[in-house]
Design an enzyme around this catalytic site. Structure first.
Site, mmCIF file in Angstrom:
data_model
loop_
_atom_site.group_PDB
_atom_site.id
_atom_site.type_symbol
_atom_site.label_atom_id
_atom_site.label_comp_id
_atom_site.label_asym_id
_atom_site.label_seq_id
_atom_site.Cartn_x
_atom_site.Cartn_y
_atom_site.Cartn_z
ATOM 1 N N ASP A 67 0.812 -1.219 0.000
ATOM 2 C CA ASP A 67 0.000 0.000 0.000
ATOM 3 C C ASP A 67 0.846 1.271 0.000
ATOM 4 O O ASP A 67 2.058 1.230 0.244
ATOM 5 C CB ASP A 67 -0.967 0.000 1.204
ATOM 6 N N ASN A 136 -7.723 -3.027 14.143
ATOM 7 C CA ASN A 136 -9.121 -3.245 13.717
ATOM 8 C C ASN A 136 -9.259 -4.430 12.766
ATOM 9 O O ASN A 136 -10.307 -4.623 12.160
ATOM 10 C CB ASN A 136 -9.685 -1.972 13.066
ATOM 11 N N HIS A 138 -7.448 -4.916 9.959
ATOM 12 C CA HIS A 138 -7.121 -4.706 8.541
ATOM 13 C C HIS A 138 -5.829 -5.418 8.160
ATOM 14 O O HIS A 138 -4.933 -5.594 8.983
ATOM 15 C CB HIS A 138 -7.100 -3.215 8.161
ATOM 16 N N GLU A 143 -9.812 -2.010 5.253
ATOM 17 C CA GLU A 143 -10.463 -1.729 6.528
ATOM 18 C C GLU A 143 -11.704 -2.618 6.687
ATOM 19 O O GLU A 143 -12.192 -3.193 5.700
ATOM 20 C CB GLU A 143 -10.876 -0.248 6.571
HETATM 21 C C1 F6R Z 1 1.371 -1.681 6.202
HETATM 22 C C2 F6R Z 1 0.069 -2.319 6.258
HETATM 23 C C3 F6R Z 1 -0.737 -2.391 7.528
HETATM 24 C C4 F6R Z 1 0.080 -2.704 8.780
HETATM 25 C C5 F6R Z 1 -0.834 -2.685 10.003
HETATM 26 C C6 F6R Z 1 -0.065 -2.929 11.294
HETATM 27 O O1 F6R Z 1 1.929 -1.752 4.903
HETATM 28 O O2 F6R Z 1 -0.355 -2.774 5.264
HETATM 29 O O3 F6R Z 1 -1.756 -3.348 7.365
HETATM 30 O O4 F6R Z 1 0.682 -3.949 8.655
HETATM 31 O O5 F6R Z 1 -1.491 -1.460 10.105
HETATM 32 O O6 F6R Z 1 0.746 -1.835 11.534
HETATM 33 P P1 F6R Z 1 1.771 -1.829 12.763
HETATM 34 O O7 F6R Z 1 2.825 -2.815 12.442
HETATM 35 O O8 F6R Z 1 2.269 -0.411 12.791
HETATM 36 O O9 F6R Z 1 0.979 -2.202 13.981
#
Ligand code: F6R
Length: 259
Positions: A67, A136, A138, A143
């Site tokens: 992303d 959440n 994702h 989301e």
């Molecule tokens: C990042 C991504 C997100 C993260 C997720 C967890 O490229 O796709 O899905 O993996 O938000 O983020 P952290 O590791 O900061 O808790």
């Protein structure tokens, strides 16, 4: 799902890095799906060290990140392009032309999403997809309520995600409200998936992902449908799993030799 529970976050990150390293050693042209976020730097640190020790070369590997924020140029310090450059690409021998992320500053983000989806397919798909998980549920920026068949597209970020990502932005600068993300359908086409979650803040959502119902309310639960998923956890992230004792029986302290 293979569920590996390690005593510490460091051991968990090392296990994930070892799977990536092995994948590239076995196929130097492997196509890796990569992730950003606070969970990933220890994984990338292990990859950099393995590269420095001469154990692995990424010179022929190809990467696709999950992303990128809409509106951020690759050079923006908070872009995922910059994150990847700092944590991995700039410290290893990845060839710049082989590392792909969606372009957040593309004039038409929807057209850019279609281009990115087609690029992944043209290159033969992803061999190993690395994932984190949002509090959440994702994966990527899919989301809750994302279609379980979704493809790469623009998603509106939830308030919870914006809040979680605020610390990565300079004081006063708001995180963008939109992102281009691989879809859940795109992610599920990877040949293998490895998801890393560490820390108590992930315990509840990890239990929903593994033991809850398959539901768009927890996008990561879609991984229950994938035949080659390894979930790598530390004790804290595994704390809310009902069947923890069973996972420990199958893979004591994360070991895979006992199975
Ligand atoms: C990042 C991504 C997100 C993260 C997720 C967890 O490229 O796709 O899905 O993996 O938000 O983020 P952290 O590791 O900061 O808790």
């Amino acid at each position: 799902m293979k569920i590996l529970i390690f005593n510490t976050p460091e051991e968990a990150a090392a296990r994930v890095a070892a799977q990536i390293t092995t994948t590239v050693q076995q196929n130097p042209e492997a196509r890796l799906g990569l992730a950003t976020g606070g969970t990933m730097p220890p994984v990338y640190c292990h990859l950099v060290q393995a590269h420095e020790r001469g154990e692995v070369s990424f010179a022929r590997a190809v990467s696709f990140n999950l992303d990128e924020y809409v509106g951020l140029a690759p050079t923006h310090p908070c872009s995922y392009h910059s994150f990847m450059q700092a944590e991995l690409f700039g410290q290893t021998d990845f060839a710049p032309q082989n590392t792909h992320l969606p372009h957040g500053d593309a004039p038409d983000p929807t057209a850019e999403s279609l281009r990115y989806e087609a690029l992944i397919a043209d290159q033969g798909g992803v061999d190993l997809q690395l994932l984190g998980i949002g509090p959440n549920g994702h994966i990527g920026f899919n989301e809750p309520s994302s279609s379980l068949a979704s493809r790469t597209r623009v998603k509106t970020l939830t308030q919870a995600t914006l809040q979680a990502n605020r610390p990565y932005f300079d004081h006063g600068e708001k995180p963008p409200q939109y992102a281009i993300t691989m879809g859940i359908g795109t992610i599920l086409e990877a040949r293998a998936v490895v998801l890393l979650a560490t820390g108590a803040g992930k315990a509840q959502v990890v239990a929903e992902m593994i033991e809850g119902p398959l539901s768009a309310a927890c996008p990561a639960s879609s991984l229950q449908m994938h035949p080659q998923v390894t979930v790598v956890l530390d004790q804290a992230a595994a704390a809310a799993l009902k069947h923890r004792a069973y996972y420990h029986t199958v893979h004591p302290e994360g070991r895979e030799d006992a199975a």
